[in-house]
Write a protein that holds these residues in place. Structure first.
Motif, PDB file in Angstrom:
ATOM      1  N   TRP A  60       0.827  -1.185   0.000  1.00 41.64           N
ATOM      2  CA  TRP A  60       0.000   0.000   0.000  1.00 41.64           C
ATOM      3  C   TRP A  60       0.867   1.242   0.000  1.00 41.64           C
ATOM      4  CZ3 TRP A  60      -4.761   1.140  -1.228  1.00 41.64           C
ATOM      5  CH2 TRP A  60      -5.339   2.307  -0.792  1.00 41.64           C
ATOM      6  N   GLY A  61       2.019   1.169   0.625  1.00 39.57           N
ATOM      7  CA  GLY A  61       2.919   2.320   0.632  1.00 39.57           C
ATOM      8  C   GLY A  61       2.648   3.257   1.785  1.00 39.57           C
ATOM      9  N   LYS A  62       2.982   4.501   1.569  1.00 43.86           N
ATOM     10  CA  LYS A  62       2.779   5.517   2.605  1.00 43.86           C
ATOM     11  C   LYS A  62       1.288   5.669   2.905  1.00 43.86           C
ATOM     12  CE  LYS A  62       6.729   8.365   1.380  1.00 43.86           C
ATOM     13  NZ  LYS A  62       7.164   9.696   0.960  1.00 43.86           N
ATOM     14  N   PRO A  63       0.953   5.971   4.146  1.00 47.26           N
ATOM     15  CA  PRO A  63      -0.461   6.182   4.483  1.00 47.26           C
ATOM     16  C   PRO A  63      -1.053   7.357   3.711  1.00 47.26           C
ATOM     17  CG  PRO A  63       0.843   5.925   6.470  1.00 47.26           C
ATOM     18  CD  PRO A  63       1.815   6.052   5.325  1.00 47.26           C
ATOM     19  N   LEU A  64      -2.349   7.249   3.449  1.00 45.59           N
ATOM     20  CA  LEU A  64      -3.108   8.356   2.882  1.00 45.59           C
ATOM     21  C   LEU A  64      -3.923   8.979   4.000  1.00 45.59           C
ATOM     22  CD1 LEU A  64      -4.650   6.888  -0.399  1.00 45.59           C
ATOM     23  CD2 LEU A  64      -3.156   8.864  -0.244  1.00 45.59           C
ATOM     24  N   GLU A  65      -4.005  10.276   4.011  1.00 44.59           N
ATOM     25  CA  GLU A  65      -4.876  10.960   4.960  1.00 44.59           C
ATOM     26  C   GLU A  65      -6.123  11.399   4.212  1.00 44.59           C
ATOM     27  OE1 GLU A  65      -2.739  14.246   6.600  1.00 44.59           O
ATOM     28  OE2 GLU A  65      -1.825  12.998   8.141  1.00 44.59           O
ATOM     29  N   LEU A  66      -7.275  11.114   4.784  1.00 44.18           N
ATOM     30  CA  LEU A  66      -8.535  11.605   4.251  1.00 44.18           C
ATOM     31  C   LEU A  66      -8.980  12.750   5.134  1.00 44.18           C
ATOM     32  CD1 LEU A  66     -10.533   8.340   3.504  1.00 44.18           C
ATOM     33  CD2 LEU A  66      -9.107   9.676   1.958  1.00 44.18           C
ATOM     34  N   VAL A  67      -9.161  13.892   4.542  1.00 37.26           N
ATOM     35  CA  VAL A  67      -9.595  15.070   5.279  1.00 37.26           C
ATOM     36  C   VAL A  67     -11.036  15.351   4.885  1.00 37.26           C
ATOM     37  CG1 VAL A  67      -9.167  17.508   5.743  1.00 37.26           C
ATOM     38  CG2 VAL A  67      -7.243  15.987   5.228  1.00 37.26           C
ATOM     39  N   VAL A  68     -11.924  15.368   5.887  1.00 37.37           N
ATOM     40  CA  VAL A  68     -13.325  15.683   5.642  1.00 37.37           C
ATOM     41  C   VAL A  68     -13.426  17.189   5.423  1.00 37.37           C
ATOM     42  CG1 VAL A  68     -15.667  15.585   6.562  1.00 37.37           C
ATOM     43  CG2 VAL A  68     -14.051  13.741   7.066  1.00 37.37           C
ATOM     44  N   ALA A  69     -13.883  17.569   4.241  1.00 37.70           N
ATOM     45  CA  ALA A  69     -13.884  18.981   3.850  1.00 37.70           C
ATOM     46  C   ALA A  69     -14.672  19.860   4.819  1.00 37.70           C
ATOM     47  CB  ALA A  69     -14.434  19.123   2.436  1.00 37.70           C
ATOM     48  N   GLU A  70     -15.840  19.396   5.243  1.00 42.72           N
ATOM     49  CA  GLU A  70     -16.696  20.239   6.079  1.00 42.72           C
ATOM     50  C   GLU A  70     -16.144  20.423   7.492  1.00 42.72           C
ATOM     51  OE1 GLU A  70     -18.269  17.196   4.776  1.00 42.72           O
ATOM     52  OE2 GLU A  70     -18.354  18.295   2.907  1.00 42.72           O
ATOM     53  N   SER A  71     -15.693  19.328   8.101  1.00 42.43           N
ATOM     54  CA  SER A  71     -15.296  19.379   9.512  1.00 42.43           C
ATOM     55  C   SER A  71     -13.799  19.509   9.728  1.00 42.43           C
ATOM     56  CB  SER A  71     -15.783  18.120  10.229  1.00 42.43           C
ATOM     57  OG  SER A  71     -15.106  16.983   9.714  1.00 42.43           O
ATOM     58  N   GLY A  72     -13.015  19.118   8.733  1.00 44.99           N
ATOM     59  CA  GLY A  72     -11.574  19.134   8.893  1.00 44.99           C
ATOM     60  C   GLY A  72     -11.028  17.913   9.606  1.00 44.99           C
ATOM     61  N   ASP A  73     -11.914  16.946   9.961  1.00 45.37           N
ATOM     62  CA  ASP A  73     -11.463  15.706  10.595  1.00 45.37           C
ATOM     63  C   ASP A  73     -10.524  14.966   9.647  1.00 45.37           C
ATOM     64  OD1 ASP A  73     -13.031  16.219  12.798  1.00 45.37           O
ATOM     65  OD2 ASP A  73     -14.679  14.948  12.127  1.00 45.37           O
ATOM     66  N   VAL A  74      -9.488  14.346  10.205  1.00 49.93           N
ATOM     67  CA  VAL A  74      -8.490  13.642   9.413  1.00 49.93           C
ATOM     68  C   VAL A  74      -8.482  12.169   9.813  1.00 49.93           C
ATOM     69  CG1 VAL A  74      -6.044  13.483   8.829  1.00 49.93           C
ATOM     70  CG2 VAL A  74      -7.072  15.712   9.279  1.00 49.93           C
ATOM     71  N   TYR A  75      -8.534  11.295   8.808  1.00 47.87           N
ATOM     72  CA  TYR A  75      -8.465   9.853   9.020  1.00 47.87           C
ATOM     73  C   TYR A  75      -7.286   9.318   8.226  1.00 47.87           C
ATOM     74  CZ  TYR A  75     -13.170  10.613  10.696  1.00 47.87           C
ATOM     75  OH  TYR A  75     -14.252  11.084  11.379  1.00 47.87           O
ATOM     76  N   GLU A  76      -6.485   8.472   8.851  1.00 49.83           N
ATOM     77  CA  GLU A  76      -5.304   7.898   8.193  1.00 49.83           C
ATOM     78  C   GLU A  76      -5.626   6.494   7.712  1.00 49.83           C
ATOM     79  OE1 GLU A  76      -1.147   8.459   9.688  1.00 49.83           O
ATOM     80  OE2 GLU A  76      -1.351   6.298   9.980  1.00 49.83           O
ATOM     81  N   ILE A  77      -5.392   6.269   6.429  1.00 53.21           N
ATOM     82  CA  ILE A  77      -5.571   4.950   5.821  1.00 53.21           C
ATOM     83  C   ILE A  77      -4.172   4.423   5.531  1.00 53.21           C
ATOM     84  CG2 ILE A  77      -6.617   3.641   3.946  1.00 53.21           C
ATOM     85  CD1 ILE A  77      -8.644   5.124   5.764  1.00 53.21           C
ATOM     86  N   SER A  78      -3.731   3.442   6.324  1.00 54.74           N
ATOM     87  CA  SER A  78      -2.350   2.983   6.192  1.00 54.74           C
ATOM     88  C   SER A  78      -2.214   1.581   5.600  1.00 54.74           C
ATOM     89  CB  SER A  78      -1.645   3.039   7.552  1.00 54.74           C
ATOM     90  OG  SER A  78      -2.335   2.264   8.495  1.00 54.74           O
ATOM     91  N   THR A  79      -3.338   0.878   5.411  1.00 54.21           N
ATOM     92  CA  THR A  79      -3.275  -0.451   4.801  1.00 54.21           C
ATOM     93  C   THR A  79      -4.378  -0.598   3.765  1.00 54.21           C
ATOM     94  OG1 THR A  79      -4.780  -1.526   6.374  1.00 54.21           O
ATOM     95  CG2 THR A  79      -2.418  -1.461   6.966  1.00 54.21           C
ATOM     96  N   ILE A  80      -4.194  -1.525   2.858  1.00 61.88           N
ATOM     97  CA  ILE A  80      -5.209  -1.796   1.840  1.00 61.88           C
ATOM     98  C   ILE A  80      -6.476  -2.354   2.498  1.00 61.88           C
ATOM     99  CG2 ILE A  80      -4.461  -4.137   1.240  1.00 61.88           C
ATOM    100  CD1 ILE A  80      -4.909  -3.284  -1.739  1.00 61.88           C
ATOM    101  N   GLU A  81      -6.308  -3.061   3.599  1.00 55.44           N
ATOM    102  CA  GLU A  81      -7.465  -3.595   4.326  1.00 55.44           C
ATOM    103  C   GLU A  81      -8.311  -2.471   4.923  1.00 55.44           C
ATOM    104  OE1 GLU A  81      -4.333  -6.716   4.070  1.00 55.44           O
ATOM    105  OE2 GLU A  81      -4.280  -4.652   4.811  1.00 55.44           O
ATOM    106  N   GLN A  82      -7.640  -1.439   5.436  1.00 57.85           N
ATOM    107  CA  GLN A  82      -8.373  -0.273   5.953  1.00 57.85           C
ATOM    108  C   GLN A  82      -9.132   0.424   4.825  1.00 57.85           C
ATOM    109  OE1 GLN A  82      -5.180   1.955   7.797  1.00 57.85           O
ATOM    110  NE2 GLN A  82      -6.110   1.644   9.814  1.00 57.85           N
ATOM    111  N   ALA A  83      -8.506   0.547   3.686  1.00 61.25           N
ATOM    112  CA  ALA A  83      -9.160   1.184   2.544  1.00 61.25           C
ATOM    113  C   ALA A  83     -10.411   0.403   2.154  1.00 61.25           C
ATOM    114  CB  ALA A  83      -8.195   1.286   1.368  1.00 61.25           C
ATOM    115  N   LYS A  84     -10.298  -0.904   2.106  1.00 59.94           N
ATOM    116  CA  LYS A  84     -11.451  -1.739   1.755  1.00 59.94           C
ATOM    117  C   LYS A  84     -12.561  -1.577   2.793  1.00 59.94           C
ATOM    118  CE  LYS A  84     -12.796  -6.466   0.713  1.00 59.94           C
ATOM    119  NZ  LYS A  84     -12.355  -7.865   0.580  1.00 59.94           N
ATOM    120  N   TYR A  85     -12.212  -1.581   4.074  1.00 59.77           N
ATOM    121  CA  TYR A  85     -13.201  -1.390   5.131  1.00 59.77           C
ATOM    122  C   TYR A  85     -13.920  -0.056   4.963  1.00 59.77           C
ATOM    123  CZ  TYR A  85     -15.221  -0.222   9.623  1.00 59.77           C
ATOM    124  OH  TYR A  85     -16.095   0.182  10.589  1.00 59.77           O
ATOM    125  N   TRP A  86     -13.161   1.007   4.751  1.00 68.22           N
ATOM    126  CA  TRP A  86     -13.769   2.328   4.582  1.00 68.22           C
ATOM    127  C   TRP A  86     -14.735   2.340   3.402  1.00 68.22           C
ATOM    128  CZ3 TRP A  86     -13.816   7.426   6.374  1.00 68.22           C
ATOM    129  CH2 TRP A  86     -13.252   7.579   7.633  1.00 68.22           C
TER     130      TRP A  86
END
Length: 78
Positions: free
Chosen positions: A1-27
């Motif tokens: 998967w490589g380096k983690p991706l951060e997902l930033v929620v545009a409205e709230s600014g909340d940040v979620y880190e996706i660091s594995t392909i399994e996390q991406a699939k879950y999301w």
């Protein structure tokens, strides 16, 4: 998967880190805010990569595209 991706929620600014392909699939399956073509393509790409049928980078790119489509801002960590 490589380096983690951060997902930033545009409205709230909340940040979620996706660091594995399994996390991406879950999301994509459980926490995604929209059901659109980009989500379906990302989910299929991730499943293909997990089965060694597609490159992981293609799945990562599809996930980032789906995140943008869903209103997230995808930011790679340095």
């Amino acid at each position: 998967w490589g380096k983690p991706l951060e997902l930033v929620v545009a409205e709230s600014g909340d940040v979620y880190e996706i660091s594995t392909i399994e996390q991406a699939k879950y999301w994509l399956r459980k926490r995604w805010p929209v059901l659109d073509h980009a989500r379906e393509h990302a989910l299929a790409s991730i499943e293909g990569a997990m089965e060694c049928m597609l490159p992981v980078q293609a799945a990562r790119h599809a996930f980032a595209t789906a995140a943008h489509s869903a209103g997230f801002k995808a930011v790679e960590q340095n």
